[in-house]
Design an enzyme around this catalytic site. Structure first.
Site, short mmCIF file in Angstrom:
data_model
loop_
_atom_site.label_atom_id
_atom_site.label_comp_id
_atom_site.label_asym_id
_atom_site.label_seq_id
_atom_site.Cartn_x
_atom_site.Cartn_y
_atom_site.Cartn_z
N GLY A 19 0.83 -1.20 0.00
CA GLY A 19 0.00 0.00 0.00
C GLY A 19 0.86 1.25 0.00
O GLY A 19 1.83 1.34 0.77
N GLY A 24 1.56 5.02 3.36
CA GLY A 24 2.52 4.16 2.66
C GLY A 24 3.53 4.96 1.84
O GLY A 24 4.73 4.64 1.85
N GLU A 136 1.96 0.15 16.58
CA GLU A 136 1.92 1.45 17.28
C GLU A 136 1.14 2.51 16.49
O GLU A 136 0.47 3.36 17.08
CB GLU A 136 3.35 1.93 17.56
CG GLU A 136 3.47 3.26 18.26
CD GLU A 136 2.77 3.29 19.63
OE1 GLU A 136 1.68 3.87 19.71
OE2 GLU A 136 3.33 2.73 20.60
N VAL A 139 -3.07 3.39 16.86
CA VAL A 139 -3.76 4.26 17.82
C VAL A 139 -2.94 5.52 18.03
O VAL A 139 -1.74 5.46 18.31
CB VAL A 139 -3.98 3.56 19.19
CG1 VAL A 139 -4.74 4.49 20.14
CG2 VAL A 139 -4.72 2.25 19.03
N GLY A 141 -1.92 7.83 15.98
CA GLY A 141 -0.97 8.25 14.94
C GLY A 141 0.45 8.27 15.45
O GLY A 141 0.99 7.24 15.87
N LYS A 212 -10.03 1.63 18.09
CA LYS A 212 -8.89 2.04 18.91
C LYS A 212 -9.16 1.79 20.39
O LYS A 212 -8.25 1.42 21.14
CB LYS A 212 -8.57 3.51 18.63
CG LYS A 212 -8.01 3.72 17.22
CD LYS A 212 -8.06 5.17 16.80
CE LYS A 212 -7.40 5.37 15.44
NZ LYS A 212 -7.67 6.70 14.87
N GLY A 313 -2.69 11.69 9.63
CA GLY A 313 -1.90 12.31 8.57
C GLY A 313 -0.74 11.41 8.18
O GLY A 313 -0.20 10.68 9.03
N1 NAD Z 1 -4.10 8.30 7.29
C1 NAD Z 1 -3.88 8.28 8.58
O1 NAD Z 1 -3.79 9.35 9.22
C2 NAD Z 1 -3.70 7.00 9.32
C3 NAD Z 1 -3.26 7.03 10.65
C4 NAD Z 1 -3.10 5.82 11.37
C5 NAD Z 1 -3.38 4.64 10.74
N2 NAD Z 1 -3.84 4.63 9.45
C6 NAD Z 1 -4.10 3.34 8.86
O2 NAD Z 1 -3.10 3.07 7.91
C7 NAD Z 1 -3.65 2.35 6.82
C8 NAD Z 1 -3.43 3.14 5.53
O3 NAD Z 1 -4.06 4.40 5.65
P1 NAD Z 1 -3.93 5.49 4.47
O4 NAD Z 1 -4.49 6.74 5.03
O5 NAD Z 1 -2.56 5.50 3.92
O6 NAD Z 1 -4.96 4.87 3.42
P2 NAD Z 1 -5.03 5.16 1.86
O7 NAD Z 1 -6.42 4.81 1.44
O8 NAD Z 1 -4.51 6.52 1.54
O9 NAD Z 1 -3.98 4.09 1.28
C9 NAD Z 1 -4.25 2.76 1.06
C10 NAD Z 1 -3.62 2.38 -0.25
O10 NAD Z 1 -3.70 0.98 -0.43
C11 NAD Z 1 -3.94 0.76 -1.81
N3 NAD Z 1 -4.47 -0.60 -2.01
C12 NAD Z 1 -5.74 -1.04 -1.91
N4 NAD Z 1 -5.80 -2.35 -2.19
C13 NAD Z 1 -4.54 -2.75 -2.46
C14 NAD Z 1 -3.97 -4.00 -2.81
N5 NAD Z 1 -4.72 -5.07 -2.95
N6 NAD Z 1 -2.63 -4.06 -3.01
C15 NAD Z 1 -1.87 -2.94 -2.88
N7 NAD Z 1 -2.36 -1.73 -2.57
C16 NAD Z 1 -3.69 -1.65 -2.35
C17 NAD Z 1 -4.90 1.85 -2.22
O11 NAD Z 1 -4.88 2.03 -3.62
C18 NAD Z 1 -4.32 3.04 -1.43
O12 NAD Z 1 -3.36 3.73 -2.21
C19 NAD Z 1 -5.10 2.11 7.17
O13 NAD Z 1 -5.21 0.89 7.85
C20 NAD Z 1 -5.41 3.25 8.11
O14 NAD Z 1 -6.48 2.95 8.99
C21 NAD Z 1 -3.98 5.78 8.73
N1 HSE Z 2 -8.87 8.28 10.23
C1 HSE Z 2 -8.06 8.26 11.40
C2 HSE Z 2 -6.61 8.11 11.03
C3 HSE Z 2 -5.70 7.91 12.22
O1 HSE Z 2 -5.88 6.64 12.78
C4 HSE Z 2 -8.26 9.51 12.19
O2 HSE Z 2 -8.90 10.45 11.68
O3 HSE Z 2 -7.84 9.57 13.34
NA NA Z 3 0.64 5.65 18.11
#
Ligand code: NAD
Ligand code: HSE
Ligand code: NA
EC number: 1.1.1.3
Length: 449
Positions: A19, A24, A136, A139, A141, A212, A313
């Site tokens: 991802g 990512g 980590e 929850v 961030g 969370k 973020g």
């Molecule tokens: N954005 C945040 O602030 C944040 C904070 C903490 C945790 N998270 C967690 O981190 C993870 C990613 O969040 P994000 O915000 O980067 O999400 P995002 O939707 O921006 O990124 C996910 C990516 O995975 C790709 N994807 C989907 N299916 C796929 C596959 N089969 N193979 C490869 N790639 C694939 C999508 O195209 C997308 O680019 C989630 O579990 C989210 O809950 C996000």
């Molecule tokens: N969507 C989540 C990302 C962080 O886990 C938030 O707004 O807190």
């Molecule tokens: Na954390």
């Protein structure tokens, strides 16, 4: 799409990233641009072997070198010593993590939705194969919160964990409170800033915070809790009127996740709940603005602790991911016996919401005539709910009686601690009174930490 040949150095730790979205892409950038620094921190060379994406041509926050991109996530998992899962959601994330753990590869993920429903099963697989699983970033961030709970506080007894753990909803509520922004506009902005989940319903309905809460509860109380154990109310019902009325009374509305041990008059257990909550503006959590998160932890010997930082973020979250990557890679280099991430030595069942005690705020329209206050007070007293304060907007706050006002007869009551059950029965009876026209809102209040 072919992957570059695997490292020839048996010393090198190979990393497969799944991802390349908000988080990512930032992690890929760090692994490529800061490779030397990360390798030095680990004490062994690390190498980003590949990045599994759905669409190699998709625009990204950082341009990942083309030779690293692949659409074959399974092949990448099978060639990596350490897998970072940042796809999100249930499948294929769950199957890919399981595949990695079964072959003994370490896994780092930020996928709270998956952990809150399948965390126990994934941990069991990790325990069986000796693989490492760290999360980590799931929850708070960037905030180091899980490791302090798991490690620093492992010799103490935690009694309560309470916090703002969803950046999107905190951003939305904060914008509504401070700029008067409309709900939908504030949410759109939070999505643009990369805070929201792919489907932001998970944020606004409280589901992300509930996941969370389950993870925090599991680690804090050494007992496995899942998403289904958490009572969950989101912010979709919170109106501008609620926020303005709260502000006029010196409160701010926040979405809180609370995991609390209850022992009084019952076998010990934990109530896990997520709901909009009124906080006095002087409460430390009231000053948590924008997408920031903060978590209070109360432990028997440590007392009160507060953890604060950017809760969402791409960049902040990538910091937590990289912290886990370094920690796990060090362990791959020098294996030591791993204690189970989720210990289960305590039998502490989840309790229903009825067992929770909290303070309440009740906002109602009443008939503008004598005796109204006495009647309301009687209903509360009949249900053992005592009044902390009673207020009529536009008039002087008085103890036990409210003066007429030009604003019509609106009454706002804040109760002392009461159980959910008593409160629910109170509100039902208030609704049935002739003198009560409508109960506009009932919100829980946290006055203490
Ligand atoms: N954005 C945040 O602030 C944040 C904070 C903490 C945790 N998270 C967690 O981190 C993870 C990613 O969040 P994000 O915000 O980067 O999400 P995002 O939707 O921006 O990124 C996910 C990516 O995975 C790709 N994807 C989907 N299916 C796929 C596959 N089969 N193979 C490869 N790639 C694939 C999508 O195209 C997308 O680019 C989630 O579990 C989210 O809950 C996000
Ligand atoms: N969507 C989540 C990302 C962080 O886990 C938030 O707004 O807190
Ligand atoms: Na954390």
């Amino acid at each position: 799409m072919a992957l570059p040949p695997q490292s020839t150095s048996s010393e090198t730790i190979t990393i497969g990233l799944l991802g390349a979205g908000n988080v990512g892409a930032q992690v890929a950038k760090t692994l490529v641009e800061e490779r030397e620094l990360i390798s030095a921190r680990v004490g062994t060379p690390v190498r980003l072997l590949g990045v599994a994406v759905r669409d190699p041509e998709a625009p990204r926050d950082w341009r990942i070198p083309g030779e690293l991109l692949t659409t074959d996530a399974e092949a990448l998992v099978d060639r990596s010593d350490l897998v970072i899962e940042l796809i999100g959601g249930m499948e294929p994330a769950s199957a890919l993590i399981e595949r990695a753990l079964r072959r003994g590869a370490a896994v780092v993920t930020g996928n709270k939705a998956l952990l809150a429903s399948r965390g126990a099963a994934l941990n069991a697989i990790a325990a069986e194969t000796g693989a490492l699983l760290r999360f980590e970033a799931s929850v708070g961030g960037a905030i180091p919160i899980l490791r302090p709970i798991e490690e620093s506080l492992s010799g103490d007894r935690i009694t309560k964990v309470m916090g703002i753990v969803n950046g999107t909803t905190n951003y939305v509520l904060d914008q509504m409170d401070t700029t008067g922004a409309a709900f939908d506009d504030a949410l759109e902005e939070a999505q643009k800033l990369g805070y929201a989940e792919a489907d932001p319903t998970a944020d606004v309905a409280g589901l992300d915070a509930a996941a969370k809460a389950a993870i925090l509860g599991t680690l804090a109380f050494h007992a496995p809790f899942s998403f289904d154990d958490v009572y969950c109310e989101g912010i979709t019902e919170v109106t501008r009127d609620d926020i303005e009325a709260a502000a006029a009374s010196g409160y701010v509305v926040k979405l809180l996740a609370i995991a609390e041990k209850h022992t009084r008059n019952q076998a010990p257990g934990v109530v896990l709940r997520v709901h909009p909550t009124l906080l006095p503006r002087t409460h430390p959590l009231a000053s948590v603005r924008g997408a920031f998160n903060a978590v209070f932890v109360v432990a028997e010997n440590a007392g009160e602790l507060m953890f604060y930082g950017q809760g969402a973020g791409g960049r902040p979250t990538s910091s937590a991911i990289m912290g886990d990557v370094v920690a796990v890679a060090r362990r791959l280099r020098t294996p030591v016996p791993e204690a189970p991430t989720i210990s289960r030595e305590v039998h502490l069942p989840p309790l229903p919401l009825d067992k929770a005690t909290t303070q309440y705020y009740i906002d109602m329209e009443v008939a503008d005539r004598e005796g109204v206050i006495a009647e309301i007070a009687r209903v509360l007293a009949d249900h053992h709910v005592s009044i902390e304060s009673m207020r009529q907007p536009g008039s002087v706050t008085v103890e036990g009686e409210v003066e007429d006002s030009d604003n019509g007869a609106k009454v706002q009551v804040v109760t002392h601690l009461a159980t959910e059950k008593d409160l629910r029965e109170t509100v039902e009876e208030l609704r049935g009174l002739d003198v009560v026209k409508t109960v506009n809102s009932v919100l829980r209040v946290e006055v203490e930490k």
